[in-house]
Scaffold this active site. Structure first.
Site, PDB file in Angstrom:
ATOM      1  CB  SER A 196       1.937  -8.338   1.003  1.00  0.00           C
ATOM      2  OG  SER A 196       0.656  -8.167   1.551  1.00  0.00           O
TER       3      SER A 196
ATOM      4  CB  THR B 118       0.165  -4.482   6.241  1.00  0.00           C
ATOM      5  OG1 THR B 118      -1.089  -4.444   5.538  1.00  0.00           O
ATOM      6  CG2 THR B 118       0.776  -3.102   6.292  1.00  0.00           C
TER       7      THR B 118
ATOM      8  NE  ARG C 297      -3.951 -20.159  14.630  1.00  0.00           N
ATOM      9  CZ  ARG C 297      -5.021 -19.382  14.730  1.00  0.00           C
ATOM     10  NH1 ARG C 297      -6.070 -19.609  13.961  1.00  0.00           N
ATOM     11  NH2 ARG C 297      -5.051 -18.400  15.592  1.00  0.00           N
TER      12      ARG C 297
ATOM     13  CD  GLN D 275      -8.116 -22.166  17.645  1.00  0.00           C
ATOM     14  OE1 GLN D 275      -9.104 -21.447  17.734  1.00  0.00           O
ATOM     15  NE2 GLN D 275      -8.212 -23.476  17.443  1.00  0.00           N
TER      16      GLN D 275
ATOM     17  CB  THR E 165       0.550 -11.421  14.938  1.00  0.00           C
ATOM     18  OG1 THR E 165       1.252 -12.629  15.197  1.00  0.00           O
ATOM     19  CG2 THR E 165      -0.770 -11.748  14.268  1.00  0.00           C
TER      20      THR E 165
ATOM     21  CB  THR F  41      -0.930   0.000   1.228  1.00  0.00           C
ATOM     22  OG1 THR F  41      -1.790  -1.136   1.165  1.00  0.00           O
ATOM     23  CG2 THR F  41      -1.784   1.253   1.283  1.00  0.00           C
TER      24      THR F  41
END
Length: 338
Positions: free
Chosen positions: A52, A83, A242, A274, A160, A7
């Site tokens: 991305s 991102t 997870r 998770q 994250t 972006t």
């Protein structure tokens, strides 16, 4: 400065209203402040720019080659990146760039750099300042792969993406910030990884990644046939599973049987919570203990992004699943707390 896309380097198409890449030279013209830096800034552009969402192990290898080929010429590297997968790229590079002694800072923006309210200018300018920063002994202030966003520098393999809409798009939930930028940039030295002395090791990039890995999340009502199908997938070498809370899973006999079978077949199964914050503790509850008995490896307090890229990196180095399990239980470059 390596421009991959994202972006930060986009423009809004006046006809469709959609964001689309524009020439990197135009991006530089939008940030005349770069001319005020006392350090020389060289640039490299991916052509065409990469959305991305299309990032891949092959492109991570290309990035690692660019850094390795230019390593002796520059004090630091800033990667402009979209991102959505920035945390995956930062995690992958942290493993691939073995014995790193210079900053590799990833940044981007939520709004294009040409827009009035863009967050791109501050992110870019501060990232360059961090990449150029040195200690009194002449060594790099931050000799590791980091993500800089919205006033915070975070360890890349601990980070994250937490928001699609806010400027505060990233967080390292289980590890403190490496630096915070206000009027001054405050470096938290006690949290920054320090490499071995230069005479002991030099940059040893690892260019081979094995992406025979998959991520799946447990949920109430998950089907046995689908799990068994995943575990039986040919060529699949590793699974990031997870789980709930502190690393728990349903006590269904079929699930434990399937996981044992996967381990017996040489598949490496890694337990990642998770939850955004906290740590996998498989000895805490009986459900987690049974996973441990089935051969599942703890992912500790690591991120999904770090777990999957660490597996790719280890599988690129070792054919023996026992060695992959061994190193998954260790911290290679600060990706987990033991």
């Amino acid at each position: 400065m390596i421009y991959t896309g994202g972006t930060i380097g986009m423009n809004r198409n006046p006809r469709t209203g959609a964001l689309e890449p524009f020439d990197f030279g135009h991006l530089l013209s939008r940030v005349p402040e770069l001319e005020q830096f006392p350090t020389e800034i060289a640039t490299y552009q991916f052509n065409p720019p990469i959305d991305s969402s299309d990032m891949s192990p092959a492109l991570w290898t290309q990035l690692a080659h660019i850094i390795a080929d230019n390593y002796q010429q520059y004090d630091g590297f800033v990667i402009l990146h979209g991102t959505d997968t920035m945390a995956y790229t930062a995690s992958a590079l942290s493993f691939m760039l073995e014995n790193l002694t210079k900053p590799v800072i990833l940044t981007g923006s939520q709004l294009p750099i040409g827009q009035l309210r863009t967050d791109g200018k501050e992110n870019l300018i501060t990232s360059i300042e961090i990449a150029a920063a040195k200690r009194q002994d002449g060594t790099a202030r931050v000799p590791e792969v980091g993500i800089y966003f919205n006033g915070h520098l975070m360890r890349g393999n601990r980070t994250t993406k937490q928001s699609a809409d806010e400027f505060n798009a990233f967080e390292s939930f289980n590890y403190p910030h490496l630096a915070d930028a206000g009027v001054e940039i405050t470096y938290h030295e006690e949290f920054i990884h320090r490499p071995q002395p230069a005479h002991h090791a030099s940059l040893t990039p690892q260019f081979i990644l094995d992406n025979n890995v998959i991520i799946f999340s447990l949920f109430p009502g998950i089907r046995e046939d689908l799990i068994r199908h995943i575990i039986a997938t040919p060529n699949l070498r590793a699974i990031v599973m997870r789980t709930f809370g502190s690393g728990n899973a349903p006590q269904s006999p079929w699930l434990l049987s399937a996981l044992r079978e996967g381990t017996r077949r040489g598949k490496v199964i890694v337990n990642i919570s998770q939850c955004m914050q906290g740590c996998v503790q498989m000895g805490r509850y009986d459900t987690g203990y049974q996973l441990q008995e089935a051969g599942v490896v703890s992912g500790y307090d690591g991120t999904v992004e770090a777990a999957v890229t660490k597996l790719m990196y280890l599988q690129g180095k070792y054919d023996d699943p026992g060695l992959v399990r061994k190193f998954m239980r260790q911290s290679i470059c600060g990706e987990v707390s033991l």
